[in-house]
Design a protein around this motif. Structure first.
Motif, PDB file in Angstrom:
ATOM      1  N   LEU A   1     -24.085 -20.076 -13.197  1.00 35.80           N
ATOM      2  CA  LEU A   1     -24.298 -20.477 -11.810  1.00 35.80           C
ATOM      3  C   LEU A   1     -23.341 -19.690 -10.920  1.00 35.80           C
TER       4      LEU A   1
ATOM      5  N   ILE B   1     -22.385 -19.074  -6.902  1.00 26.98           N
ATOM      6  CA  ILE B   1     -22.584 -19.736  -5.612  1.00 26.98           C
ATOM      7  C   ILE B   1     -22.047 -18.872  -4.470  1.00 26.98           C
TER       8      ILE B   1
ATOM      9  N   LYS C   1     -30.213 -13.090  -9.334  1.00 26.19           N
ATOM     10  CA  LYS C   1     -31.252 -13.880  -9.997  1.00 26.19           C
ATOM     11  C   LYS C   1     -32.111 -13.000 -10.892  1.00 26.19           C
TER      12      LYS C   1
ATOM     13  N   THR D   1     -28.065 -17.796 -12.174  1.00 24.79           N
ATOM     14  CA  THR D   1     -28.633 -18.888 -11.383  1.00 24.79           C
ATOM     15  C   THR D   1     -27.896 -18.934 -10.050  1.00 24.79           C
TER      16      THR D   1
ATOM     17  N   LEU E   1     -26.965 -20.182  -6.026  1.00 25.93           N
ATOM     18  CA  LEU E   1     -26.974 -21.308  -5.095  1.00 25.93           C
ATOM     19  C   LEU E   1     -26.169 -20.924  -3.867  1.00 25.93           C
TER      20      LEU E   1
ATOM     21  N   ARG F   1     -20.203 -29.982  -9.611  1.00 27.18           N
ATOM     22  CA  ARG F   1     -20.755 -28.858 -10.361  1.00 27.18           C
ATOM     23  C   ARG F   1     -19.681 -27.996 -11.030  1.00 27.18           C
TER      24      ARG F   1
ATOM     25  N   THR G   1     -20.324 -26.204 -14.335  1.00 30.00           N
ATOM     26  CA  THR G   1     -21.420 -25.229 -14.422  1.00 30.00           C
ATOM     27  C   THR G   1     -21.192 -23.989 -13.563  1.00 30.00           C
ATOM     28  N   ILE G   2     -20.296 -24.083 -12.576  1.00 32.18           N
ATOM     29  CA  ILE G   2     -20.049 -22.922 -11.704  1.00 32.18           C
ATOM     30  C   ILE G   2     -19.235 -21.879 -12.458  1.00 32.18           C
ATOM     31  N   ASP G   3     -19.770 -20.682 -12.558  1.00 33.00           N
ATOM     32  CA  ASP G   3     -19.045 -19.577 -13.182  1.00 33.00           C
ATOM     33  C   ASP G   3     -18.268 -18.780 -12.138  1.00 33.00           C
TER      34      ASP G   3
END
Length: 389
Positions: free
Chosen positions: A2, A4, A29, A34, A36, A94, A97-99
């Protein structure tokens, strides 16, 4: 993975910064990440209070209490505060999950703020560095000058890596911290979008697209156009696609146009659809993007250059800064030796009547753009950079 977006709000509506962010995350993407995008401040009006939306396949979330921008001053500022709180809650939820976060901001205090959050919550942070902020003359208030100098001096202190838009900014980063990881991502564009749009059939015209903030450059282009007309070098019109609400600059522009004897051949458009813009790009004889011999223009790389190359039309600019690393005068672009009416006129008058040569230059510029500015290629490059941080 993920990834962001943090920093400026307003996605998905806006000019270069929004378009760059959109294509950056579309590229990621395509490369398997992923994406956001987080908007912490409400800049637009929405018919409902839906917080999560999708634009061009990219999800974005509005974290403020009111989805639409409130009218009253008090509510607007309370809503901004709620946006920061909502964003903080989202990041905490999150956190596993946030990389990586990509920070794009022109407010210095956001750099240490998000860096501290990244260390607490355990994600990497990369900064989009697209301007030498302290070189922008319009950012001239006392506190803004301090803000910009702090960004340009300490930007390396608050990230794991940087995305730089030009060689100049890359060298500046190295002068601060020689081993700081960085990747160069210049102007970007979606070349496939242009392939499905027909060219405008509005006759012959030269074209410029930009904001009213560059009123000085617009006057430069109009003066150049008038000189071409006066010397019977060009029979077409000048199309100016101009955005922005700076009233004083608009007044100055209209006053200036009224002094031009060929003012009836100058067409101004604003607030047009994206499809109409692409049609106008593709139908132009020439696409103009003057660069001045100033640090601001040497350090940056205009987003429009990516779009111009995708339209397969020749670019007219100055042979300085980042543009000279990609284009060759008379082969892949038309590049004046310096930013002056005389230099630009000399280059144009020698080539403007040759449609074949203009088409060949436009096509060669397209090939260079496809190799260097296509968002899909850049997405793979950026994903590899993130993987190795």
């Amino acid at each position: 993975m993920l990834i962001i977006h943090l920093g400026f709000s307003g996605f998905p509506k806006g000019m270069a910064s929004v378009q760059r962010t959109l294509l950056t995350f579309k590229g990621l993407k395509e490369a398997g990440a992923t994406p956001l995008i987080i908007n912490k401040i409400s800049h637009h009006q929405y018919p409902d209070n839906k917080k999560v939306r999708l634009f061009n396949g990219i999800p974005y979330v509005n974290t403020s209490h009111y989805n639409s921008k409130p009218v009253s001053f008090l509510k607007r500022n309370l809503n901004k505060l709620s946006g920061y709180c909502g964003e903080l809650i989202l990041l905490y939820k999150r956190r596993k999950t946030i990389d990586t976060a990509i920070l794009y901001s022109n407010y210095f205090l956001e750099y240490p703020y998000y860096f501290i959050l990244s260390r607490i919550l355990g994600f990497k942070i990369i900064i989009q560095y697209v301007e030498m902020f302290s070189s922008i003359p319009e950012r001239n208030s006392y506190f803004t000058k301090i803000n910009d100098k702090l960004i340009d001096r300490y930007i390396c202190s608050f990230c794991d890596g940087l995305i730089v838009i030009s060689d100049y900014l890359g060298k500046h980063v190295q002068s601060i911290e020689v081993n700081k990881p960085m990747v160069k991502i210049p102007a970007n564009s979606d070349f496939s979008k242009f392939d499905i749009i027909p060219a405008s059939n509005s006759g012959e015209y030269l074209m410029y697209c930009g904001t009213i903030n560059y009123e000085e450059i617009i006057e430069f282009i109009i003066t150049l156009f008038a000189k071409l007309k006066e010397n019977n070098q060009y029979t077409g019109s000048l199309l100016l696609i101009i955005s922005g609400l700076h009233e004083n600059n608009w007044m100055k522009l209209h006053s200036f146009i009224n002094t031009i004897s060929f003012k009836n051949d100058i067409i101004i458009k604003s607030n047009i659809s994206n499809s109409e813009l692409l049609k106008d790009y593709k139908g132009a004889d020439l696409l103009i993007i003057p660069l001045r011999n100033k640090l601001q223009d040497i350090a940056r790389f205009p987003h429009k250059i990516g779009e111009y190359t995708a339209a397969r039309r020749p670019i007219l600019s100055t042979n300085l800064g980042e543009i000279k690393f990609y284009f060759n005068d008379g082969i892949s672009a038309i590049l004046a030796d310096n930013y002056s009416i005389e230099s630009y006129y000399e280059k144009l008058s020698a080539i403007i009547s040759s449609k074949q040569q203009l088409n060949e230059i436009g096509m060669e510029g397209y090939n260079i753009g496809l190799r260097n500015f296509d968002y899909k290629i850049q997405g793979k490059q950026l994903k590899e950079f993130i993987d190795h941080l």
